[in-house]
Design an enzyme around this catalytic site. Structure first.
Site, PDB file in Angstrom:
ATOM      1  N   ARG A 154       0.834  -1.186   0.000  1.00  0.00           N
ATOM      2  CA  ARG A 154       0.000   0.000   0.000  1.00  0.00           C
ATOM      3  C   ARG A 154       0.876   1.246   0.000  1.00  0.00           C
ATOM      4  NH1 ARG A 154      -4.493  -1.774  -1.741  1.00  0.00           N
ATOM      5  NH2 ARG A 154      -5.563   0.059  -0.918  1.00  0.00           N
ATOM      6  N   HIS A 196       0.002   1.141  -9.756  1.00  0.00           N
ATOM      7  CA  HIS A 196      -0.867   0.367  -8.864  1.00  0.00           C
ATOM      8  C   HIS A 196      -1.614  -0.708  -9.656  1.00  0.00           C
ATOM      9  CE1 HIS A 196      -2.812   0.744  -4.657  1.00  0.00           C
ATOM     10  NE2 HIS A 196      -2.818  -0.518  -5.049  1.00  0.00           N
TER      11      HIS A 196
END
Length: 309
Positions: free
Chosen positions: A224, A272
Site C-alpha cells: 500500500r 498500482h
C-alpha cells in the site's frame, strides 16, 4: 433496503451491469443517486472521502471492490460494528506472484544494465549469479505473500519471509515480530513488500528499514502507498543504500506528474497495477456476500476491522 454502489471505471459499465444481473431482486443505486440515505444498508464502494458513510445510519455491510481495505478503515468516521468484506481469490494472488517474479527476475538479472548498454551500442558482458545465491525476502504472509514466497522458493531463490506471527512455509525461512525483523532484513538483498497497511506497518519502507539491509539492496513494493516514506526512498537510492526499487503503490495516487520519483535513476514506477481481481470474481463474490448477508449466513472474506485485515 437498498445497495449503494460507487465503482471504479476499469471495467466500464460491465461491472455495475454484472452486479445488477447477479442480484435481480435488489434495489441497486449508483452514487450520487443514493435516494433516501436511511434505506441504504449495504455499500459497495471503490474509493470514498472520509465521512462519506456518515449519512447512512442503517448501514450494516460494507464491501470493498478489491483486497485492500486500509483506506476505508483509516476514515475516523468509519461506522463501528458493521461487517466488512473484501474481494480475494486465488487468481488475484497468482497475478500478484507474477508481478513479484517479473521484477525479481528483472533486478536479479540486472536487465537495466543490458538495456542501458544497448542504448550505447556497448557489448557490456556481465556475469550473473544463480538464483540460489540470491537472498530474497517477502514481508507479509497473507494469501498473496505466501504464494509469492512459494513461487520464489520454487524457482530456486534463497527465500525468507517476515510476518506479525510465525508461519511455516515449505522451502521458506520464516521470521516473525519485532524480534525477528532485524535478522530478516540483514539477510535480504531483494525486499518484497506485500504487507497489509496497519498502524504498525505504516511507513515501514523507510530509512531505518533500508539501513538494515545489505548495502546495495533492492526494494519491490506492491503493498500500500502508506508503507512508503518517499523522501527516505529517494535518499537511499541517491546515496547507494539501495541500488534499485520498483514501486507500485504511492501515498498520493495517481503519482503527481511533478513527483521526482518519475525521473529518479534505478526507480521503476508502475501505476498500482500489480494485481487486479477479475470482473467475474468481483461480481460473483459481492453477489454471494449479499445473499449470505440477507440470509444471516457466514460472509466470505470478512475483515477483522480491529486488526486491519
Amino acid at each position: 433496503m437498498a445497495i449503494l454502489t460507487w465503482l471504479h471505471n476499469a471495467y466500464g459499465r460491465d461491472l455495475i451491469e454484472g452486479v445488477r444481473a447477479a442480484l435481480p431482486g435488489e434495489d441497486i443505486r449508483e452514487w450520487p443517486d443514493a435516494g433516501d440515505p436511511d434505506e441504504i444498508d449495504i455499500c459497495f464502494i471503490f474509493r470514498m472521502p472520509h465521512g462519506f458513510l456518515k449519512p447512512f445510519r442503517n448501514l450494516k455491510l460494507m464491501s470493498a471492490t478489491g483486497a485492500g481495505i486500509d483506506h476505508y478503515l483509516l476514515d475516523p468516521d468509519f461506522p463501528k460494528g458493521i461487517a466488512m468484506v473484501r474481494i480475494v481469490d486465488q487468481d488475484f494472488a497468482a497475478r500478484m506472484a507474477d508481478y513479484v517474479l517479473t521484477w525479481t527476475f528483472f533486478h536479479h538479472r540486472d536487465v537495466a544494465h543490458f538495456l542501458s548498454a544497448q542504448s550505447r551500442h556497448d557489448w557490456a558482458y556481465k556475469i550473473m549469479r544463480s538464483a540460489h545465491e540470491l537472498r530474497v525476502g517477502v514481508m507479509g504472509l497473507g494469501q498473496m505473500g505466501r504464494l509469492a514466497a512459494e513461487r520464489l522458493a520454487g524457482v530456486g531463490y534463497d527465500t525468507a519471509a517476515w510476518s506479525r506471527s510465525l508461519h511455516e512455509v515449505p522451502g521458506v525461512t520464516c521470521f516473525a515480530g519485532s524480534e525477528g525483523f532485524g535478522a530478516f532484513l540483514a539477510r535480504t538483498e531483494i525486499l518484497i513488500n506485500l504487507l497489509p497497511l496497519t498502524q504498525t506497518t505504516r511507513g515501514i519502507l523507510s530509512a531505518g528499514t533500508f539501513a538494515q539491509m545489505p548495502p546495495g539492496g533492492v526494494v519491490i513494493s506492491a503493498g500500500r502507498g502508506g508503507h512508503l516514506v518517499e523522501a527516505d526512498l529517494l535518499a537511499a537510492l541517491n546515496d547507494g543504500t539501495l541500488r534499485a526499487a520498483t514501486i507500485d503503490a504511492f501515498p498520493v495516487e495517481p503519482l503527481p506528474k511533478d513527483s521526482p520519483l518519475w525521473k529518479t535513476p534505478n526507480l521503476y514506477v508502475t501505476p498500482h497495477c500489480s494485481s487486479t481481481a477479475s470482473l467475474a470474481t468481483i461480481v460473483d463474490t459481492f453477489a454471494e456476500n449479499v445473499r449470505r448477508f440477507r440470509a444471516g449466513a457466514e460472509l466470505l472474506n470478512e475483515v477483522d476491522t480491529v486488526a486491519g485485515y
